[in-house]
Design a protein around this motif. Structure first.
Motif, PDB file in Angstrom:
ATOM      1  N   LYS A  35       0.907  -1.207  -0.035  1.00  0.00           N
ATOM      2  CA  LYS A  35       0.072   0.058  -0.067  1.00  0.00           C
ATOM      3  C   LYS A  35       0.737   1.273  -0.149  1.00  0.00           C
ATOM      4  O   LYS A  35       0.661   2.121  -0.777  1.00  0.00           O
ATOM      5  N   GLU A  36       1.946   1.312   0.864  1.00  0.00           N
ATOM      6  CA  GLU A  36       2.869   2.353   0.854  1.00  0.00           C
ATOM      7  C   GLU A  36       3.416   2.572  -0.334  1.00  0.00           C
ATOM      8  O   GLU A  36       3.704   3.631  -1.016  1.00  0.00           O
ATOM      9  N   PHE A  37       3.822   1.575  -1.020  1.00  0.00           N
ATOM     10  CA  PHE A  37       4.729   1.755  -2.379  1.00  0.00           C
ATOM     11  C   PHE A  37       3.661   2.264  -3.466  1.00  0.00           C
ATOM     12  O   PHE A  37       4.148   3.113  -4.139  1.00  0.00           O
ATOM     13  N   VAL A  38       2.640   1.497  -3.478  1.00  0.00           N
ATOM     14  CA  VAL A  38       1.674   1.616  -4.581  1.00  0.00           C
ATOM     15  C   VAL A  38       1.079   3.130  -4.448  1.00  0.00           C
ATOM     16  O   VAL A  38       1.048   3.714  -5.565  1.00  0.00           O
ATOM     17  N   ASP A  39       0.836   3.465  -3.437  1.00  0.00           N
ATOM     18  CA  ASP A  39       0.148   4.910  -3.093  1.00  0.00           C
ATOM     19  C   ASP A  39       1.121   6.015  -3.578  1.00  0.00           C
ATOM     20  O   ASP A  39       0.884   6.803  -4.229  1.00  0.00           O
ATOM     21  N   LYS A  40       2.382   5.607  -3.267  1.00  0.00           N
ATOM     22  CA  LYS A  40       3.618   6.820  -3.697  1.00  0.00           C
ATOM     23  C   LYS A  40       3.695   6.739  -5.138  1.00  0.00           C
ATOM     24  O   LYS A  40       3.826   7.848  -5.949  1.00  0.00           O
ATOM     25  N   VAL A  41       3.423   5.514  -5.881  1.00  0.00           N
ATOM     26  CA  VAL A  41       3.593   5.592  -7.285  1.00  0.00           C
ATOM     27  C   VAL A  41       2.410   6.207  -8.099  1.00  0.00           C
ATOM     28  O   VAL A  41       2.530   7.077  -8.941  1.00  0.00           O
ATOM     29  N   ILE A  42       1.416   5.878  -7.584  1.00  0.00           N
ATOM     30  CA  ILE A  42      -0.112   6.380  -8.290  1.00  0.00           C
ATOM     31  C   ILE A  42      -0.340   7.979  -7.703  1.00  0.00           C
ATOM     32  O   ILE A  42      -0.795   8.391  -8.665  1.00  0.00           O
ATOM     33  N   GLY A  43      -0.024   8.356  -6.692  1.00  0.00           N
ATOM     34  CA  GLY A  43       0.182   9.769  -6.137  1.00  0.00           C
ATOM     35  C   GLY A  43      -0.936   9.977  -5.546  1.00  0.00           C
ATOM     36  O   GLY A  43      -2.049   9.275  -5.268  1.00  0.00           O
ATOM     37  N   GLU A  44      -1.229  11.212  -5.167  1.00  0.00           N
ATOM     38  CA  GLU A  44      -2.243  11.888  -4.228  1.00  0.00           C
ATOM     39  C   GLU A  44      -3.436  11.626  -5.006  1.00  0.00           C
ATOM     40  O   GLU A  44      -4.789  11.978  -4.410  1.00  0.00           O
ATOM     41  N   ASP A  45      -3.533  11.698  -6.412  1.00  0.00           N
ATOM     42  CA  ASP A  45      -4.963  11.582  -7.005  1.00  0.00           C
ATOM     43  C   ASP A  45      -5.743  10.207  -6.972  1.00  0.00           C
ATOM     44  O   ASP A  45      -6.666  10.121  -7.473  1.00  0.00           O
ATOM     45  N   PRO A  92      17.951   1.850  -1.154  1.00  0.00           N
ATOM     46  CA  PRO A  92      18.199   2.639  -2.140  1.00  0.00           C
ATOM     47  C   PRO A  92      17.646   2.031  -3.654  1.00  0.00           C
ATOM     48  O   PRO A  92      17.226   2.582  -4.648  1.00  0.00           O
ATOM     49  N   ALA A  93      17.748   0.774  -3.821  1.00  0.00           N
ATOM     50  CA  ALA A  93      17.392   0.212  -5.065  1.00  0.00           C
ATOM     51  C   ALA A  93      15.955   0.276  -5.058  1.00  0.00           C
ATOM     52  O   ALA A  93      15.274   0.504  -6.374  1.00  0.00           O
ATOM     53  N   ILE A  94      15.212  -0.459  -4.284  1.00  0.00           N
ATOM     54  CA  ILE A  94      13.735  -0.068  -4.256  1.00  0.00           C
ATOM     55  C   ILE A  94      13.203   1.190  -4.388  1.00  0.00           C
ATOM     56  O   ILE A  94      12.298   1.517  -5.097  1.00  0.00           O
ATOM     57  N   GLN A  95      13.860   2.237  -3.648  1.00  0.00           N
ATOM     58  CA  GLN A  95      13.428   3.600  -3.730  1.00  0.00           C
ATOM     59  C   GLN A  95      13.636   4.255  -5.175  1.00  0.00           C
ATOM     60  O   GLN A  95      13.004   4.933  -5.578  1.00  0.00           O
ATOM     61  N   ALA A  96      14.723   3.534  -5.581  1.00  0.00           N
ATOM     62  CA  ALA A  96      15.211   4.177  -7.063  1.00  0.00           C
ATOM     63  C   ALA A  96      13.905   3.616  -8.148  1.00  0.00           C
ATOM     64  O   ALA A  96      13.750   4.567  -8.816  1.00  0.00           O
ATOM     65  N   ILE A  97      13.759   2.529  -8.003  1.00  0.00           N
ATOM     66  CA  ILE A  97      12.805   1.744  -8.708  1.00  0.00           C
ATOM     67  C   ILE A  97      11.329   2.457  -8.702  1.00  0.00           C
ATOM     68  O   ILE A  97      10.604   3.035  -9.598  1.00  0.00           O
ATOM     69  N   GLN A  98      10.987   2.724  -7.295  1.00  0.00           N
ATOM     70  CA  GLN A  98       9.858   3.530  -7.097  1.00  0.00           C
ATOM     71  C   GLN A  98       9.782   4.789  -7.611  1.00  0.00           C
ATOM     72  O   GLN A  98       8.644   5.029  -8.192  1.00  0.00           O
ATOM     73  N   ALA A  99      10.946   5.703  -7.426  1.00  0.00           N
ATOM     74  CA  ALA A  99      10.857   6.874  -8.147  1.00  0.00           C
ATOM     75  C   ALA A  99      10.651   7.036  -9.720  1.00  0.00           C
ATOM     76  O   ALA A  99       9.883   7.608 -10.193  1.00  0.00           O
ATOM     77  N   ARG A 100      11.414   6.018 -10.421  1.00  0.00           N
ATOM     78  CA  ARG A 100      11.235   5.803 -11.833  1.00  0.00           C
ATOM     79  C   ARG A 100       9.843   5.616 -12.008  1.00  0.00           C
ATOM     80  O   ARG A 100       9.040   6.026 -12.859  1.00  0.00           O
ATOM     81  N   MET A 101       9.231   4.509 -11.654  1.00  0.00           N
ATOM     82  CA  MET A 101       7.802   4.198 -11.649  1.00  0.00           C
ATOM     83  C   MET A 101       6.625   5.536 -11.666  1.00  0.00           C
ATOM     84  O   MET A 101       5.719   5.457 -12.003  1.00  0.00           O
ATOM     85  N   ALA A 102       7.091   6.259 -10.369  1.00  0.00           N
ATOM     86  CA  ALA A 102       6.208   7.310  -9.934  1.00  0.00           C
ATOM     87  C   ALA A 102       6.204   8.303 -11.034  1.00  0.00           C
ATOM     88  O   ALA A 102       5.034   8.916 -11.603  1.00  0.00           O
ATOM     89  N   GLY A 103       7.570   8.723 -11.539  1.00  0.00           N
ATOM     90  CA  GLY A 103       7.698   9.651 -12.650  1.00  0.00           C
ATOM     91  C   GLY A 103       6.896   9.058 -13.850  1.00  0.00           C
ATOM     92  O   GLY A 103       6.498   9.997 -14.816  1.00  0.00           O
ATOM     93  N   ARG A 104       7.226   8.031 -14.160  1.00  0.00           N
ATOM     94  CA  ARG A 104       6.588   7.349 -15.582  1.00  0.00           C
ATOM     95  C   ARG A 104       4.965   7.463 -15.565  1.00  0.00           C
ATOM     96  O   ARG A 104       4.382   7.617 -16.585  1.00  0.00           O
ATOM     97  N   PHE A 105       4.429   7.245 -14.265  1.00  0.00           N
ATOM     98  CA  PHE A 105       3.025   7.207 -14.044  1.00  0.00           C
ATOM     99  C   PHE A 105       2.387   8.458 -14.308  1.00  0.00           C
ATOM    100  O   PHE A 105       1.421   8.840 -15.143  1.00  0.00           O
ATOM    101  N   ASP A 106       3.124   9.381 -13.605  1.00  0.00           N
ATOM    102  CA  ASP A 106       2.582  11.019 -13.832  1.00  0.00           C
ATOM    103  C   ASP A 106       2.669  11.207 -15.232  1.00  0.00           C
ATOM    104  O   ASP A 106       2.016  12.241 -15.660  1.00  0.00           O
ATOM    105  N   GLY A 107       4.008  11.111 -15.900  1.00  0.00           N
ATOM    106  CA  GLY A 107       4.300  11.498 -17.017  1.00  0.00           C
ATOM    107  C   GLY A 107       3.818  11.197 -18.273  1.00  0.00           C
ATOM    108  O   GLY A 107       3.602  11.826 -19.260  1.00  0.00           O
ATOM    109  N   THR A 108       3.334  10.109 -18.271  1.00  0.00           N
ATOM    110  CA  THR A 108       2.640   9.267 -19.408  1.00  0.00           C
ATOM    111  C   THR A 108       1.388   8.223 -19.252  1.00  0.00           C
ATOM    112  O   THR A 108       0.549   8.367 -19.749  1.00  0.00           O
ATOM    113  N   LEU A 109       1.427   7.640 -17.979  1.00  0.00           N
ATOM    114  CA  LEU A 109       0.532   6.639 -17.920  1.00  0.00           C
ATOM    115  C   LEU A 109      -0.727   6.993 -17.327  1.00  0.00           C
ATOM    116  O   LEU A 109      -1.736   6.483 -17.828  1.00  0.00           O
ATOM    117  N   ARG A 110      -0.777   8.034 -16.412  1.00  0.00           N
ATOM    118  CA  ARG A 110      -2.145   8.277 -15.633  1.00  0.00           C
ATOM    119  C   ARG A 110      -3.069   8.874 -16.525  1.00  0.00           C
ATOM    120  O   ARG A 110      -4.303   8.052 -16.376  1.00  0.00           O
TER     121      ARG A 110
END
Length: 200
Positions: A35-45, A92-110
């Motif tokens: 839940k913590e990971f996914v909510d950070k990727v999908i964001g506040e929306d 660090p590895a997990i948080q780096a992946i999370q940051a990439r996924m969140a950026g991609r979600f906001d930038g293209t996928l949402r």
């Protein structure tokens, strides 16, 4: 006589030497981490969500199965590796992946989830559900973003299992995350259930 008196002591020592290490998949902790990971990727929306429901084949006691251990009769507890199992996602590895996924979600996928073009699959990934809802000039970019997001999803499920020193948990972590993507999805987004697409 002396030989027979030594037998109970020898038996007790043998039992003490055979303490087993039982580490069960910590389902409740995995759901909280997902839940913590996914909510950070999908964001506040994303709409607020509870942790994904427990898999039906898992026990609901936080992943720790209660079992009778005959060693308890002798005052010998069953050892659990590293105490109570937990799920760590703060590397660090997990948080780096999370940051990439969140950026991609906001930038293209949402926006393509919002349009209904994309949906969450039953195995914790993203799929193009209706390509006709993606403008022709954008399709290559969206397909690449979906492929990259799925690559990172697979990597993070594996990395979480490895970071917690239980690579054998990878499939269970994927299952928990698959449920959480749906639980955290906005109303109107699509997801797969039983092989068919459904709208939340």
């Amino acid at each position: 006589m002396r030989r027979w008196m030594g037998m109970p002591i020898a038996a007790a020592l043998a039992l003490t030497a055979c303490v087993t290490i039982n580490v069960y998949f910590p389902a409740a902790e995995a759901r909280e981490a997902a839940k913590e990971f996914v909510d950070k990727v999908i964001g506040e929306d994303a709409q607020p969500s509870a942790p994904a429901p427990a898999p039906e084949d898992q026990d609901s006691g936080g992943g720790m199965a209660l079992r009778f251990d005959p060693l308890m009769l002798l005052g010998i507890g069953t050892a659990h590796a590293q105490g109570t199992p937990d799920i760590t996602i703060k590397t660090p590895a997990i948080q780096a992946i999370q940051a990439r996924m969140a950026g991609r979600f906001d930038g293209t996928l949402r926006k393509h989830f919002d349009s209904g073009a994309l949906g969450f699959t039953g195995n914790g990934e993203v799929a193009v559900r209706d390509a006709s809802k993606i403008a022709l000039p954008d399709r290559v970019k969206v397909n690449q973003a979906v492929a990259d997001q799925n690559r990172d999803s697979k990597a993070v499920y594996r990395e979480i299992a490895v970071a917690n020193k239980h690579p054998e948990w990878e499939s269970q972590i994927r299952e928990v995350f698959a449920k959480q993507w749906v639980a955290s999805a906005k109303s109107g987004w699509w997801y797969q259930s039983g092989g068919s697409w459904k709208q939340k």
